[in-house]
Design a protein around this motif. Structure first.
Motif, PDB file in Angstrom:
ATOM      1  N   GLN A 136       0.825  -1.206   0.000  1.00 54.42           N
ATOM      2  CA  GLN A 136       0.000   0.000   0.000  1.00 54.42           C
ATOM      3  C   GLN A 136       0.867   1.269   0.000  1.00 54.42           C
ATOM      4  O   GLN A 136       0.549   2.272  -0.653  1.00 54.42           O
ATOM      5  CB  GLN A 136      -0.932  -0.001   1.218  1.00 54.42           C
ATOM      6  N   SER A 137       1.968   1.230   0.741  1.00 53.22           N
ATOM      7  CA  SER A 137       2.863   2.395   0.786  1.00 53.22           C
ATOM      8  C   SER A 137       3.465   2.655  -0.580  1.00 53.22           C
ATOM      9  O   SER A 137       3.551   3.811  -1.043  1.00 53.22           O
ATOM     10  CB  SER A 137       3.973   2.151   1.821  1.00 53.22           C
ATOM     11  N   SER A 138       3.864   1.620  -1.252  1.00 49.04           N
ATOM     12  CA  SER A 138       4.426   1.787  -2.602  1.00 49.04           C
ATOM     13  C   SER A 138       3.367   2.323  -3.557  1.00 49.04           C
ATOM     14  O   SER A 138       3.639   3.168  -4.425  1.00 49.04           O
ATOM     15  CB  SER A 138       4.974   0.450  -3.097  1.00 49.04           C
ATOM     16  N   LYS A 139       2.139   1.823  -3.377  1.00 50.02           N
ATOM     17  CA  LYS A 139       1.065   2.291  -4.252  1.00 50.02           C
ATOM     18  C   LYS A 139       0.769   3.771  -4.017  1.00 50.02           C
ATOM     19  O   LYS A 139       0.568   4.542  -4.973  1.00 50.02           O
ATOM     20  CB  LYS A 139      -0.171   1.445  -3.981  1.00 50.02           C
ATOM     21  N   LEU A 140       0.731   4.194  -2.746  1.00 50.81           N
ATOM     22  CA  LEU A 140       0.493   5.606  -2.443  1.00 50.81           C
ATOM     23  C   LEU A 140       1.628   6.491  -2.972  1.00 50.81           C
ATOM     24  O   LEU A 140       1.410   7.619  -3.427  1.00 50.81           O
ATOM     25  CB  LEU A 140       0.341   5.793  -0.925  1.00 50.81           C
ATOM     26  N   GLU A 141       2.845   5.975  -2.911  1.00 49.93           N
ATOM     27  CA  GLU A 141       3.963   6.752  -3.437  1.00 49.93           C
ATOM     28  C   GLU A 141       3.824   6.939  -4.942  1.00 49.93           C
ATOM     29  O   GLU A 141       4.055   8.048  -5.480  1.00 49.93           O
ATOM     30  CB  GLU A 141       5.269   6.032  -3.106  1.00 49.93           C
ATOM     31  N   ASP A 142       3.405   5.899  -5.631  1.00 51.16           N
ATOM     32  CA  ASP A 142       3.202   6.012  -7.080  1.00 51.16           C
ATOM     33  C   ASP A 142       2.054   6.987  -7.391  1.00 51.16           C
ATOM     34  O   ASP A 142       2.141   7.804  -8.332  1.00 51.16           O
ATOM     35  CB  ASP A 142       2.905   4.638  -7.674  1.00 51.16           C
TER      36      ASP A 142
ATOM     37  N   ALA B  45       1.565   7.623   7.334  1.00 50.50           N
ATOM     38  CA  ALA B  45       0.842   6.872   8.374  1.00 50.50           C
ATOM     39  C   ALA B  45       1.068   5.380   8.236  1.00 50.50           C
ATOM     40  O   ALA B  45       1.279   4.652   9.222  1.00 50.50           O
ATOM     41  CB  ALA B  45      -0.645   7.215   8.304  1.00 50.50           C
ATOM     42  N   LEU B  46       1.019   4.920   7.002  1.00 51.01           N
ATOM     43  CA  LEU B  46       1.279   3.493   6.774  1.00 51.01           C
ATOM     44  C   LEU B  46       2.714   3.118   7.151  1.00 51.01           C
ATOM     45  O   LEU B  46       2.962   2.034   7.677  1.00 51.01           O
ATOM     46  CB  LEU B  46       1.014   3.147   5.304  1.00 51.01           C
ATOM     47  N   GLN B  47       3.604   4.029   6.896  1.00 50.20           N
ATOM     48  CA  GLN B  47       5.003   3.749   7.216  1.00 50.20           C
ATOM     49  C   GLN B  47       5.194   3.613   8.726  1.00 50.20           C
ATOM     50  O   GLN B  47       6.006   2.798   9.180  1.00 50.20           O
ATOM     51  CB  GLN B  47       5.880   4.877   6.664  1.00 50.20           C
ATOM     52  N   GLN B  48       4.392   4.420   9.479  1.00 48.92           N
ATOM     53  CA  GLN B  48       4.475   4.279  10.938  1.00 48.92           C
ATOM     54  C   GLN B  48       3.970   2.909  11.370  1.00 48.92           C
ATOM     55  O   GLN B  48       4.548   2.267  12.241  1.00 48.92           O
ATOM     56  CB  GLN B  48       3.648   5.392  11.599  1.00 48.92           C
TER      57      GLN B  48
END
Length: 260
Positions: A64-70, A93-96
């Motif tokens: 999900q974090s990779s997807k949000l970054e894209d 937030a996901l990274q936390q």
């Protein structure tokens, strides 16, 4: 009351000690160790399951974090800075959450390693205890058999003790009967007891019968010798008396004169 309680506990302890079998106790202890080892293995499996679940969650959050970054990069490329900022905020937030899950994952991984090492050590102890248990059981069985054999040879065991008592009673009764039979024979021989069958005789009667029997034998022997010699036997002379002997002499005298 204290004394009664102490006596009761002492009796109970003695009864339990008599009923206790070390082999059964060792088997029970080994069974308990196996149950403990099984619990430790189950704990390792549970920790490993939790660690695997965390790994799946981490993979999902990282995806999900990779997807949000894209998405933020694409929004920024389209000039939508606000969308890019929102995407980066959600990614933070996901990274936390990813950081927290990684910490939990590291903790679970450490616990799993500890439990795995404990299970291995416990397995080694259980194996060593099993070997020692079998050795102790074999030694105890051999010692028990040797003790029973020694008690049987020495006659102090319960079974052999009963046999020894039976043999002793039989020997005592046999000696008593032999002594009674000897005493009765002595009393019959001395004439102190009457023999209704007439078969028992005292010493004097036995001696007279022996002498009489010997005389009869001697007379029979002299008669047979005389018959073989052709002359009158001593038995006939004795039975005929003096007159028969004189007649025999007179009957034999003319023959002697004729010969002359």
């Amino acid at each position: 009351m204290k004394r009664m309680g102490m006596i009761f506990r002492a009796k109970a302890n003695k009864a339990l000690d008599r009923a206790e079998d070390p082999r059964e106790t060792l088997d029970y202890s080994y069974q308990k160790q196996l149950e403990l080892l099984q619990k430790v293995r189950r704990g390792v499996a549970d920790v490993a399951t939790s660690r695997k679940r965390l790994e799946l969650q981490l993979n999902q959050l990282q995806g999900q974090s990779s997807k949000l970054e894209d998405q933020g990069r694409k929004a920024l490329a389209l000039g939508r800075e606000d969308l890019a900022r929102e995407a980066l905020s959600r990614r933070a937030a996901l990274q936390q959450q990813v950081t927290d899950l990684e910490t939990q994952h590291s903790t679970l991984q450490g616990e799993e390693e500890k439990l795995t090492l404990a299970a291995q050590r416990l397995q080694a102890k259980v194996d060593a205890f099993r070997t020692k248990k079998e050795t102790i059981k074999a030694t105890y069985t051999a010692a028990q058999a040797q003790t029973r054999i020694g008690e049987a040879f020495s006659g102090i065991s319960e079974e052999m003790g009963d046999v020894g008592l039976a043999i002793q009673r039989a020997e005592d009764k046999t000696q008593q009967l032999q002594a009674r039979a000897g005493a009765i024979d002595e009393l019959l021989a001395s004439g102190a007891l009457d023999d209704p069958t007439g078969t028992a005789k005292d010493d004097i009667a036995a001696e007279l019968e022996r002498i009489s029997g010997g005389s009869d034998v001697e007379l029979e022997l002299q008669r047979m010798k005389a018959e073989l010699a052709g002359g009158p036997t001593q038995q006939q002379a004795i039975e005929g008396g003096p007159q028969d002997a004189a007649q025999q002499q007179s009957s034999q005298s003319p023959h002697r004169f004729d010969k002359s």
